[in-house]
Design a protein around this motif. Structure first.
Motif, PDB file in Angstrom:
ATOM      1  N   LEU A  19       0.730  20.033 -16.442  1.00  0.00           N
ATOM      2  CA  LEU A  19      -0.285  21.087 -16.484  1.00  0.00           C
ATOM      3  C   LEU A  19       0.350  22.470 -16.365  1.00  0.00           C
ATOM      4  N   ALA A  20       1.352  22.598 -15.498  1.00  0.00           N
ATOM      5  CA  ALA A  20       2.038  23.886 -15.362  1.00  0.00           C
ATOM      6  C   ALA A  20       2.755  24.261 -16.654  1.00  0.00           C
ATOM      7  N   LEU A  21       3.393  23.284 -17.305  1.00  0.00           N
ATOM      8  CA  LEU A  21       4.064  23.566 -18.570  1.00  0.00           C
ATOM      9  C   LEU A  21       3.068  24.000 -19.644  1.00  0.00           C
ATOM     10  N   VAL A  22       1.901  23.368 -19.674  1.00  0.00           N
ATOM     11  CA  VAL A  22       0.876  23.746 -20.655  1.00  0.00           C
ATOM     12  C   VAL A  22       0.420  25.179 -20.414  1.00  0.00           C
ATOM     13  N   ILE A  23       0.198  25.544 -19.162  1.00  0.00           N
ATOM     14  CA  ILE A  23      -0.254  26.904 -18.849  1.00  0.00           C
ATOM     15  C   ILE A  23       0.826  27.924 -19.209  1.00  0.00           C
ATOM     16  N   ILE A  24       2.091  27.594 -18.922  1.00  0.00           N
ATOM     17  CA  ILE A  24       3.185  28.508 -19.275  1.00  0.00           C
ATOM     18  C   ILE A  24       3.262  28.675 -20.784  1.00  0.00           C
ATOM     19  N   ALA A  25       3.130  27.572 -21.528  1.00  0.00           N
ATOM     20  CA  ALA A  25       3.153  27.668 -22.993  1.00  0.00           C
ATOM     21  C   ALA A  25       1.983  28.496 -23.505  1.00  0.00           C
ATOM     22  N   THR A  26       0.821  28.375 -22.855  1.00  0.00           N
ATOM     23  CA  THR A  26      -0.339  29.179 -23.255  1.00  0.00           C
ATOM     24  C   THR A  26      -0.074  30.663 -23.022  1.00  0.00           C
ATOM     25  N   ILE A  27       0.500  30.992 -21.871  1.00  0.00           N
ATOM     26  CA  ILE A  27       0.798  32.402 -21.563  1.00  0.00           C
ATOM     27  C   ILE A  27       1.783  32.978 -22.570  1.00  0.00           C
ATOM     28  N   ILE A  28       2.809  32.196 -22.910  1.00  0.00           N
ATOM     29  CA  ILE A  28       3.783  32.674 -23.888  1.00  0.00           C
ATOM     30  C   ILE A  28       3.130  32.884 -25.248  1.00  0.00           C
ATOM     31  N   SER A  29       2.279  31.959 -25.669  1.00  0.00           N
ATOM     32  CA  SER A  29       1.588  32.098 -26.954  1.00  0.00           C
ATOM     33  C   SER A  29       0.691  33.331 -26.964  1.00  0.00           C
ATOM     34  N   VAL A  30      -0.020  33.545 -25.863  1.00  0.00           N
ATOM     35  CA  VAL A  30      -0.906  34.713 -25.776  1.00  0.00           C
ATOM     36  C   VAL A  30      -0.094  35.998 -25.797  1.00  0.00           C
ATOM     37  N   SER A  31       1.048  36.002 -25.134  1.00  0.00           N
ATOM     38  CA  SER A  31       1.885  37.207 -25.118  1.00  0.00           C
ATOM     39  C   SER A  31       2.341  37.571 -26.526  1.00  0.00           C
TER      40      SER A  31
ATOM     41  N   ILE B 149       0.835  -1.203   0.000  1.00  0.00           N
ATOM     42  CA  ILE B 149       0.000   0.000   0.000  1.00  0.00           C
ATOM     43  C   ILE B 149       0.870   1.254   0.000  1.00  0.00           C
ATOM     44  N   GLU B 150       1.970   1.236   0.755  1.00  0.00           N
ATOM     45  CA  GLU B 150       2.864   2.394   0.777  1.00  0.00           C
ATOM     46  C   GLU B 150       3.497   2.622  -0.586  1.00  0.00           C
ATOM     47  N   ARG B 151       3.894   1.545  -1.255  1.00  0.00           N
ATOM     48  CA  ARG B 151       4.458   1.706  -2.602  1.00  0.00           C
ATOM     49  C   ARG B 151       3.406   2.237  -3.577  1.00  0.00           C
ATOM     50  N   MET B 152       2.179   1.756  -3.446  1.00  0.00           N
ATOM     51  CA  MET B 152       1.111   2.250  -4.306  1.00  0.00           C
ATOM     52  C   MET B 152       0.824   3.722  -4.038  1.00  0.00           C
ATOM     53  N   ARG B 153       0.849   4.117  -2.777  1.00  0.00           N
ATOM     54  CA  ARG B 153       0.617   5.517  -2.445  1.00  0.00           C
ATOM     55  C   ARG B 153       1.733   6.400  -3.000  1.00  0.00           C
ATOM     56  N   SER B 154       2.968   5.921  -2.919  1.00  0.00           N
ATOM     57  CA  SER B 154       4.094   6.687  -3.470  1.00  0.00           C
ATOM     58  C   SER B 154       3.968   6.829  -4.980  1.00  0.00           C
ATOM     59  N   MET B 155       3.569   5.750  -5.660  1.00  0.00           N
ATOM     60  CA  MET B 155       3.412   5.813  -7.110  1.00  0.00           C
ATOM     61  C   MET B 155       2.288   6.774  -7.497  1.00  0.00           C
ATOM     62  N   THR B 156       1.188   6.749  -6.727  1.00  0.00           N
ATOM     63  CA  THR B 156       0.079   7.656  -7.018  1.00  0.00           C
ATOM     64  C   THR B 156       0.497   9.113  -6.832  1.00  0.00           C
ATOM     65  N   ASN B 157       1.216   9.394  -5.750  1.00  0.00           N
ATOM     66  CA  ASN B 157       1.684  10.765  -5.519  1.00  0.00           C
ATOM     67  C   ASN B 157       2.634  11.221  -6.621  1.00  0.00           C
ATOM     68  N   ALA B 158       3.494  10.319  -7.084  1.00  0.00           N
ATOM     69  CA  ALA B 158       4.409  10.674  -8.179  1.00  0.00           C
ATOM     70  C   ALA B 158       3.631  10.960  -9.460  1.00  0.00           C
ATOM     71  N   THR B 159       2.572  10.171  -9.718  1.00  0.00           N
ATOM     72  CA  THR B 159       1.751  10.407 -10.905  1.00  0.00           C
ATOM     73  C   THR B 159       1.040  11.755 -10.825  1.00  0.00           C
ATOM     74  N   VAL B 160       0.517  12.085  -9.657  1.00  0.00           N
ATOM     75  CA  VAL B 160      -0.167  13.375  -9.484  1.00  0.00           C
ATOM     76  C   VAL B 160       0.815  14.530  -9.671  1.00  0.00           C
ATOM     77  N   LEU B 161       2.014  14.408  -9.100  1.00  0.00           N
ATOM     78  CA  LEU B 161       3.013  15.471  -9.257  1.00  0.00           C
ATOM     79  C   LEU B 161       3.429  15.628 -10.717  1.00  0.00           C
ATOM     80  N   ALA B 162       3.593  14.501 -11.426  1.00  0.00           N
ATOM     81  CA  ALA B 162       3.940  14.580 -12.846  1.00  0.00           C
ATOM     82  C   ALA B 162       2.823  15.258 -13.633  1.00  0.00           C
ATOM     83  N   GLY B 163       1.565  14.924 -13.313  1.00  0.00           N
ATOM     84  CA  GLY B 163       0.446  15.575 -13.997  1.00  0.00           C
ATOM     85  C   GLY B 163       0.394  17.068 -13.724  1.00  0.00           C
ATOM     86  N   LEU B 164       0.646  17.464 -12.484  1.00  0.00           N
ATOM     87  CA  LEU B 164       0.675  18.888 -12.164  1.00  0.00           C
ATOM     88  C   LEU B 164       1.816  19.598 -12.889  1.00  0.00           C
ATOM     89  N   GLY B 165       2.953  18.911 -13.007  1.00  0.00           N
ATOM     90  CA  GLY B 165       4.071  19.505 -13.750  1.00  0.00           C
ATOM     91  C   GLY B 165       3.736  19.717 -15.213  1.00  0.00           C
TER      92      GLY B 165
END
Length: 322
Positions: A193-205, A175-191
């Motif tokens: 998402l942040a890159l997509v938003i930054i690319a959008t801001i640059i395109s809009v600029s 369960i601990e390994r599964m929780r660690s993998m899930t947290n890593a997946t969420v962090l990767a998704g947030l990363g």
């Protein structure tokens, strides 16, 4: 009021006034509503929103599936009774089963038969192998009532008292390994998402600077005749907000359709090795209603970010005009 005719002579118009449509001043906005740059920006925002929505939806699917896995595994305890010289394996298995059934908080106990225990080894040993000469342990699965916390130390002592060769596993390490993998997946998704938003801001600029360059003479005239930066910026804000929302609706809607049809597509492959693997990893591959609400809110957020980024870029450009 007077005007000049074709020969250059002033003609008195008296009380005559030119009749203009009431909406004439809105026919030519500061920022053109339909332009190549505008359509390109809508396409960019749509693509970015689609990628962001797919990333967010996948993270939600993985998180929900991982939560279900952890809940299922945490509600089960596995007891393994190994063969030991001088002891009857069948009797030890029966004794452990009765001890687990007498344990408070345990709602179901399922002992595996000799044949069922042998089938658990088939993925590694293959079929048709005689288990008579192999020391195959017996497995016992106990299901715990949700919300019940068992004293694992007391439980182990009770089980080893009736069967010294038995071991108890509550799957805590898994369960601990599964929780660690899930947290890593969420962090990767947030990363991502942040890159997509930054690319959008640059395109809009860049799109804002392009619109400013195309309309710079008009903006300079408005600026020098007294129009404030806020007045000019609001026109750009409404323009890019509309473009951002349009692109967000297109990209977010496309992502929702993908997730909407994914459950049907998963049903077509149900029963196949590929379908079983996806079902084991992501469940039914369908978002909950709350997931669609998150995707819709994200599309609106990207549209708002598009407008705010254009407004900030515009103020910086107007400062250069000063």
């Amino acid at each position: 009021m007077s005007r000049t005719d074709e020969r250059g002579v002033l003609v008195d118009l008296g009380q005559e006034r030119p009749q203009l449509p009431a909406n004439a001043r809105n026919m030519s906005p500061i920022v053109p509503r339909a332009s190549i740059q505008g359509r390109a920006l809508v396409a960019v925002v749509a693509i970015m929103t689609f990628l962001a929505s797919m990333t967010t939806g996948t993270v939600l699917l993985v998180s929900a599936s991982a939560a279900e896995w952890q809940s299922d595994v945490a509600s089960e305890i596995t007891i393994q009774v190994r063969p030991q010289a001088g002891r009857d394996l069948e009797r030890d298995t029966a004794a452990v089963t009765e001890a687990m059934r007498a344990q408070a908080g345990v709602v179901e106990v399922k002992p595996f038969t000799r044949e069922e225990s042998g089938k658990l080894l088939e993925p590694w040993l293959g079929t048709g192998l005689s288990m008579d000469d192999l020391p195959v342990p017996r497995m016992i699965i106990a299901r715990v009532q949700p919300g019940t916390l068992l004293d694992l130390g007391v439980l182990r002592a009770r089980v080893t008292q009736v069967a010294p060769s038995a071991s108890v596993d509550d799957h805590r390490a898994w369960i601990e390994r599964m929780r660690s993998m899930t947290n890593a997946t969420v962090l990767a998704g947030l990363g991502i998402l942040a890159l997509v938003i930054i690319a959008t801001i640059i395109s809009v600029s860049f799109a804002t600077r392009g619109a400013m360059a195309a309309n710079r003479p008009i903006v300079e005239v408005l600026h020098f005749v007294g129009a404030g930066d806020r007045y000019i910026a609001n026109h750009f804000l409404r323009h890019f907000l509309r473009l951002g929302l349009e692109g967000g609706v297109i990209g977010g809607g496309a992502a929702m359709l993908v997730f909407g049809f994914s459950e049907s597509i998963a049903g077509w492959f149900s029963g196949t090795p590929v379908g079983d693997q996806f079902a084991a990893l992501l469940g039914t591959f369908s978002l909950r209603p709350s997931g669609y609400i998150v995707l819709a809110a994200q599309a609106v957020l990207i549209g708002a970010i598009t407008a705010v980024a254009s407004r900030q870029t515009l103020f910086a450009t107007l400062n250069d005009v000063d």
